[in-house]
Design an enzyme around this catalytic site. Structure first.
Site, mmCIF file in Angstrom:
data_model
loop_
_atom_site.group_PDB
_atom_site.id
_atom_site.type_symbol
_atom_site.label_atom_id
_atom_site.label_comp_id
_atom_site.label_asym_id
_atom_site.label_seq_id
_atom_site.Cartn_x
_atom_site.Cartn_y
_atom_site.Cartn_z
ATOM 1 C CB CYS A 24 -37.810 119.010 87.081
ATOM 2 S SG CYS A 24 -38.040 117.048 87.159
ATOM 3 C CG ASN A 27 -41.586 113.233 86.496
ATOM 4 O OD1 ASN A 27 -42.572 112.567 86.441
ATOM 5 N ND2 ASN A 27 -41.783 113.972 87.758
ATOM 6 C CB CYS A 29 -33.519 114.794 89.978
ATOM 7 S SG CYS A 29 -32.278 113.582 89.164
ATOM 8 N NE ARG A 30 -34.357 119.778 88.289
ATOM 9 C CZ ARG A 30 -34.093 120.514 87.093
ATOM 10 N NH1 ARG A 30 -33.888 121.919 87.203
ATOM 11 N NH2 ARG A 30 -34.210 119.985 85.767
ATOM 12 C CB SER A 31 -40.924 117.447 89.305
ATOM 13 O OG SER A 31 -40.800 116.299 88.371
ATOM 14 C CG ASP A 141 -30.438 118.908 85.884
ATOM 15 O OD1 ASP A 141 -30.521 117.980 86.624
ATOM 16 O OD2 ASP A 141 -30.670 118.848 84.555
#
Ligand code: 4NP
Length: 172
Positions: A24, A27, A29-31, A141
């Site tokens: 993401c 690095n 939150c999402r990934s 995001d």
């Protein structure tokens, strides 16, 4: 990076693990959440040793930091731990990893910009292409939004990671 304790093959007969990198922007939150969700799924099925799982960001602002506390809290409520520390993706990751899965179009463009003709071997694509229940093109995001954004991210990631595992599942 979660190193496998044994090194079986993608087919489970003693060769190397299948390597997966989630990407993401920051690095945090999402990934890292995708990494945690995928680790959770493979751990539940005893498939941990068959995979090498990591995450990275296209940006470097948060390098060395653990996942955002809001993301960790939302994941913990589903029994999912997020063990990663942020790092920035490098061109070498596109040779080291078999599969690189991005969260949004911006990530995909940034990763594709790192590809080196004749050297890049990773398969690069959007993680949402593995969703089965949701019909979306991006994992949004959640960084500047409210709590519900983190839960939405996890809903999408659980769907996409389950679909990804069905594609990558070692057979035989
Ligand atoms: P991620 O979320 O890409 O899912 O880790 C973000 C984290 C931090 C920032 C942006 C997105 N930031 O601008 O610092």
């Amino acid at each position: 990076m979660t190193e496998p304790s044994v090194v079986p093959s993608p087919g489970g007969n003693g060769e190397r693990p299948i390597s997966v990198l989630f990407v993401c922007l920051g690095n945090i939150c999402r990934s890292p959440a995708a990494e945690g969700v995928f680790l959770h799924l493979i751990g539940r099925e005893g498939l941990g040793p068959a995979f090498l799982v990591d995450s990275a960001g296209t940006g470097d602002w948060h390098v060395g930091r653990p996942a955002d506390p809001r993301m960790r809290h939302a994941a913990a409520q589903r029994g999912i731990e997020l063990p990663s520390r942020a790092r920035q993706i490098t061109a070498d990751d596109l040779t080291r990893f078999d599969h690189v899965l991005t969260m949004d179009r911006q990530n995909l463009r940034a990763v594709r910009a790192l590809t080196r003709p004749g050297q890049t071997t990773a398969r690069v694509g959007p993680l949402t292409s593995h969703c089965r229940r949701f019909s979306v093109e991006e994992v949004p995001d959640p960084y500047y939004g409210g709590e519900e954004g983190f839960d939405r991210v996890l809903d999408l990631l659980e769907d996409a990671c389950a679909g990804l595992l069905e594609v990558l599942r070692p057979r035989g």
